[in-house]
Scaffold this motif. Structure first.
Motif, PDB file in Angstrom:
ATOM      1  N   LEU A  98       0.861  -1.250  -0.004  1.00  0.00           N
ATOM      2  CA  LEU A  98       0.073  -0.056  -0.080  1.00  0.00           C
ATOM      3  C   LEU A  98       0.999   1.180   0.001  1.00  0.00           C
ATOM      4  CD1 LEU A  98      -2.718  -1.130   2.573  1.00  0.00           C
ATOM      5  CD2 LEU A  98      -3.034  -0.960   0.139  1.00  0.00           C
ATOM      6  N   THR A  99       0.410   2.188  -0.662  1.00  0.00           N
ATOM      7  CA  THR A  99       1.132   3.634  -0.617  1.00  0.00           C
ATOM      8  C   THR A  99       1.137   4.045   0.943  1.00  0.00           C
ATOM      9  OG1 THR A  99      -0.869   4.790  -0.896  1.00  0.00           O
ATOM     10  CG2 THR A  99       0.310   4.193  -2.826  1.00  0.00           C
ATOM     11  N   ALA A 100       2.038   4.905   1.054  1.00  0.00           N
ATOM     12  CA  ALA A 100       2.256   5.418   2.595  1.00  0.00           C
ATOM     13  C   ALA A 100       0.929   6.105   3.010  1.00  0.00           C
ATOM     14  CB  ALA A 100       3.204   6.334   2.442  1.00  0.00           C
ATOM     15  N   GLU A 101       0.217   6.839   2.075  1.00  0.00           N
ATOM     16  CA  GLU A 101      -0.996   7.716   2.429  1.00  0.00           C
ATOM     17  C   GLU A 101      -1.914   6.614   2.704  1.00  0.00           C
ATOM     18  OE1 GLU A 101      -4.442  10.327   0.133  1.00  0.00           O
ATOM     19  OE2 GLU A 101      -2.556   9.837  -0.729  1.00  0.00           O
ATOM     20  N   ALA A 102      -2.346   5.525   2.130  1.00  0.00           N
ATOM     21  CA  ALA A 102      -3.157   4.379   2.345  1.00  0.00           C
ATOM     22  C   ALA A 102      -2.810   3.480   3.361  1.00  0.00           C
ATOM     23  CB  ALA A 102      -3.311   3.417   1.127  1.00  0.00           C
ATOM     24  N   ALA A 103      -1.661   3.478   3.760  1.00  0.00           N
ATOM     25  CA  ALA A 103      -1.068   2.773   4.931  1.00  0.00           C
ATOM     26  C   ALA A 103      -1.642   3.377   6.284  1.00  0.00           C
ATOM     27  CB  ALA A 103       0.579   2.305   4.960  1.00  0.00           C
ATOM     28  N   ASN A 104      -1.905   4.602   6.390  1.00  0.00           N
ATOM     29  CA  ASN A 104      -2.171   4.919   7.567  1.00  0.00           C
ATOM     30  C   ASN A 104      -3.815   4.717   7.825  1.00  0.00           C
ATOM     31  OD1 ASN A 104       0.227   6.180   7.912  1.00  0.00           O
ATOM     32  ND2 ASN A 104       0.121   7.994   6.747  1.00  0.00           N
ATOM     33  N   ASN A 105      -4.458   4.280   6.776  1.00  0.00           N
ATOM     34  CA  ASN A 105      -5.779   3.983   7.080  1.00  0.00           C
ATOM     35  C   ASN A 105      -5.944   2.657   7.394  1.00  0.00           C
ATOM     36  OD1 ASN A 105      -8.609   3.487   6.718  1.00  0.00           O
ATOM     37  ND2 ASN A 105      -8.800   4.233   4.749  1.00  0.00           N
ATOM     38  N   HIS A 106      -6.258   2.400   8.850  1.00  0.00           N
ATOM     39  CA  HIS A 106      -6.543   1.103   9.221  1.00  0.00           C
ATOM     40  C   HIS A 106      -7.601   0.544   9.154  1.00  0.00           C
ATOM     41  CE1 HIS A 106      -2.590   2.384  11.745  1.00  0.00           C
ATOM     42  NE2 HIS A 106      -3.328   3.350  11.884  1.00  0.00           N
ATOM     43  N   ASN A 107      -8.560   0.877   8.181  1.00  0.00           N
ATOM     44  CA  ASN A 107      -9.650   0.141   8.046  1.00  0.00           C
ATOM     45  C   ASN A 107      -9.507  -1.220   7.076  1.00  0.00           C
ATOM     46  OD1 ASN A 107     -11.453   1.693   9.678  1.00  0.00           O
ATOM     47  ND2 ASN A 107     -11.551   3.169   8.166  1.00  0.00           N
ATOM     48  N   PHE A 108      -8.293  -1.185   6.283  1.00  0.00           N
ATOM     49  CA  PHE A 108      -8.036  -1.926   5.259  1.00  0.00           C
ATOM     50  C   PHE A 108      -6.656  -2.623   5.290  1.00  0.00           C
ATOM     51  CE2 PHE A 108     -11.414   0.372   3.853  1.00  0.00           C
ATOM     52  CZ  PHE A 108     -12.388  -0.360   3.357  1.00  0.00           C
ATOM     53  N   THR A 109      -6.407  -3.925   4.845  1.00  0.00           N
ATOM     54  CA  THR A 109      -5.053  -4.322   4.834  1.00  0.00           C
ATOM     55  C   THR A 109      -4.930  -4.973   3.499  1.00  0.00           C
ATOM     56  OG1 THR A 109      -5.702  -6.494   5.856  1.00  0.00           O
ATOM     57  CG2 THR A 109      -5.017  -4.679   7.452  1.00  0.00           C
ATOM     58  N   LEU A 110      -3.414  -5.151   3.169  1.00  0.00           N
ATOM     59  CA  LEU A 110      -3.287  -5.742   1.913  1.00  0.00           C
ATOM     60  C   LEU A 110      -2.162  -7.023   2.130  1.00  0.00           C
ATOM     61  CD1 LEU A 110      -3.063  -5.724  -1.248  1.00  0.00           C
ATOM     62  CD2 LEU A 110      -1.142  -4.109  -1.104  1.00  0.00           C
ATOM     63  N   GLN A 111      -2.512  -8.032   1.499  1.00  0.00           N
ATOM     64  CA  GLN A 111      -1.418  -9.187   1.802  1.00  0.00           C
ATOM     65  C   GLN A 111      -0.914  -9.618   0.573  1.00  0.00           C
ATOM     66  OE1 GLN A 111      -3.503 -12.742   3.461  1.00  0.00           O
ATOM     67  NE2 GLN A 111      -1.930 -14.048   3.089  1.00  0.00           N
ATOM     68  N   ASP A 112       0.477  -9.484   0.457  1.00  0.00           N
ATOM     69  CA  ASP A 112       1.332  -9.641  -0.686  1.00  0.00           C
ATOM     70  C   ASP A 112       1.608 -11.314  -0.662  1.00  0.00           C
ATOM     71  OD1 ASP A 112       3.002  -9.944  -2.947  1.00  0.00           O
ATOM     72  OD2 ASP A 112       4.365  -8.608  -1.897  1.00  0.00           O
ATOM     73  N   ASN A 113       1.251 -11.982  -1.878  1.00  0.00           N
ATOM     74  CA  ASN A 113       1.486 -13.429  -1.955  1.00  0.00           C
ATOM     75  C   ASN A 113       2.908 -13.858  -2.500  1.00  0.00           C
ATOM     76  OD1 ASN A 113      -0.921 -14.180  -0.761  1.00  0.00           O
ATOM     77  ND2 ASN A 113      -2.068 -13.705  -2.688  1.00  0.00           N
TER      78      ASN A 113
END
Length: 551
Positions: A521-536
């Motif tokens: 996630l971009t730095a801006e999106a990383a501060n949003n704790h409502n969603f997470t991204l899992q890299d496979n």
């Protein structure tokens, strides 16, 4: 004293008439007591006349009626009381009777060939009572033959054939003459045959009319047709006989008595090296005086250095040997070929083997002529590779062509711009070195197929073509891109950890082992704790999930 033909015939007629009259005197009616005659109102009397044949000479030419014979009844006492009556064929019109004396005469010229006999009836009546005194009697007047018809060939003129070289006495044809005269009387219809024209080649049997060969070894190739005149003569061929003639055309039919022979011991032909396969190089023919099947031949190449390059076949119509090309000719490789060719009859007659052999040999030399050929490339297809990162002017590879002719003219190179419209490449006109002329992009065009032209410097019209396939090697010059624009929705009551979107990416580059992408996630999106991204880690596409409840 010599008699002409007409006088001789008249003499024969007089002699025959004399003999006829003598015979008729002997043929007077004789008594017969074998058959009684009953007459109404009278006592029975016995028959007192029976008539035999009368003979009359045909073709009588006298001015007076011809005496035929006499009818007489024993009842006739010579006092004129008996009247003789004649009826039947020709009565009154041809034959007349003296009713007082019974003398019969012929009033017209008779022709045996028209009618050979006449059947008549005789009656003797009492002149006063007009009643018969004798039973009616039937008798025959036979027309005596004279030789007045010449033999005729009803089936002529004749045509016949006999094989040439036939032995003496070989039958050719039988001719037949017919004679209308009486074959049972004298020799008027006895015919003998003779040959008037056609000696010494042919003869005819006098009695049968069979024509035969009279000379051995008659050669059709020297003379193939003969005209014969055959005579048929009656009276067994004696003087005074009548004759007729017919013609017989005899054709000698062919036998295989002539071996084939080449007019020349050797032949030479010039052919260009560019002649296509199956083209006719030459036609040769062995002479054969025979015709038809006897002149049919087969040809074959029996020796020489062109056995695999040329073949020979036969033209069925002309009996020529046709030499054709089986392999391409190359002046630079071989300038001439020599063939040893045999011609042989297909149908040999064992009777004439002594005239053989029925085959012949000749030599054919084929000269290959040089033709100005276009340059030839050392390879039919060149394969080259170059990196898409190559700078302008980078050498990709080299092509080579040469003039195959003996002159070995220098060659100049160029690129067919119809195969390189964007002008990505250049070629050195002298060396054939190909270089890049523009920056290359593998993602735009991964393979370039171009045609290189090689032109003779001394004859620019002679152009050879070479084909080059240039493969562009990939470099990593393209960043990953998302496969699409994503727009995701999520329910407000979604549970934490629930997958709400899977994300994938693409790359225009083409690495050998495939792409591996890393997602974050971009730095801006990383501060949003409502969603997470899992890299496979490149194995499975990442997914976005809800981290907290959304209100």
């Amino acid at each position: 004293m010599k008699l002409g033909k007409v006088e001789f015939c008249h003499l024969l007629q007089i002699i025959a008439l004399f003999l006829c009259l003598s015979g008729m005197n002997q043929a007077e009616p004789s008594r017969s007591r074998s058959k009684p005659y009953f007459q109404s109102g009278r006592t029975r009397t016995k028959r007192s006349w029976v008539w035999n044949q009368f003979f009359v000479l045909e073709e009588y030419m006298g001015s007076d009626p011809l005496y035929v014979g006499k009818l007489h009844s024993d009842v006739d006492k010579g006092d004129g009381s008996i009247k003789y009556i004649l009826s039947g064929e020709g009565a009154s019109s041809i034959f007349i009777i003296d009713e007082n004396t019974g003398d019969i005469h012929a009033t017209k010229r008779l022709d045996r060939e028209e009618q050979a006999y006449y059947t008549l009836r005789a009656q003797a009546h009492d002149r006063l009572t007009n009643k018969p005194v004798e039973p009616e009697s039937e008798f025959v007047i036979k027309i005596q033959d004279i030789n007045d018809n010449e033999p005729k060939f009803l089936d002529g003129p004749y045509t016949a054939g006999v094989p040439e070289m036939s032995p003496v006495g070989t039958s050719v044809v039988q001719v037949t003459a017919t004679d209308a005269d009486d074959p049972t009387y004298g020799n008027s219809a006895r015919v003998v045959y003779s040959i008037l024209q056609g000696q010494p080649y042919f003869s005819v049997e006098p009695k049968t009319g069979i024509i035969k060969t009279a000379l051995p070894n008659m050669d059709r190739e020297a003379k193939d047709q003969y005209l014969l005149v055959i005579q048929a003569k009656d009276m067994v061929g004696q003087n005074g006989g009548l004759s007729g003639t017919t013609s017989v055309t005899v054709t000698l039919t062919d036998v295989n008595d002539n071996p084939p022979r080449f007019p020349r011991r050797s032949y030479q032909y010039n052919v260009p090296e560019s002649l296509p396969l199956a083209s006719v190089v030459a036609r040769i023919k062995a002479a054969d005086a025979d015709v038809g099947p006897n002149a049919e031949m087969e040809y074959k190449i029996v020796d020489g250095d062109g056995l695999g390059v040329f073949k020979i076949s036969v033209d069925k119509d002309t009996q020529e040997g046709i030499i054709t090309i089986q392999k391409e000719l190359d002046f630079e490789a071989k300038t001439s070929y020599t063939l040893r060719i045999e011609a042989a009859n297909m149908h040999v007659d064992p009777r004439f083997l002594s005239l053989g052999p029925f085959s012949d040999m000749t030599t054919v030399k084929i000269i290959v002529e040089d033709v100005d050929e276009p340059p030839v490339f050392t390879s039919r297809l060149y394969s080259m590779v170059v990196s898409e990162a190559a700078k302008v002017g980078t050498i990709i590879g080299t092509v080579a062509a040469h003039d195959p002719d003996a002159s070995n003219s220098p060659v100049r190179y160029s690129i067919d711009r119809n195969t390189d419209l964007e002008r990505y490449f250049n070629i050195d006109a002298n060396s054939g070195v190909i270089t890049t002329a523009k920056s290359l992009d593998r993602e735009t065009n991964a393979v370039h197929n171009i045609t290189v032209l090689a032109m003779e410097s001394q004859n620019p019209a002679q152009i050879g073509r070479g084909y080059v396939a240039i493969t562009i090697l990939d470099i990593n010059d393209n960043a990953p891109e998302f496969a699409m624009e994503y727009e995701t929705t999520v329910c407000e009551n979604a549970q934490p950890g629930q997958i709400i979107q899977k994300i994938s990416a693409i790359d225009k580059d083409d690495p050998p082992n495939g792409h591996q992408f890393y997602f974050s996630l971009t730095a801006e999106a990383a501060n949003n704790h409502n969603f997470t991204l899992q890299d496979n880690k490149g194995d499975v596409s990442p997914y976005l999930s809800e981290a907290v409840n959304l209100y």
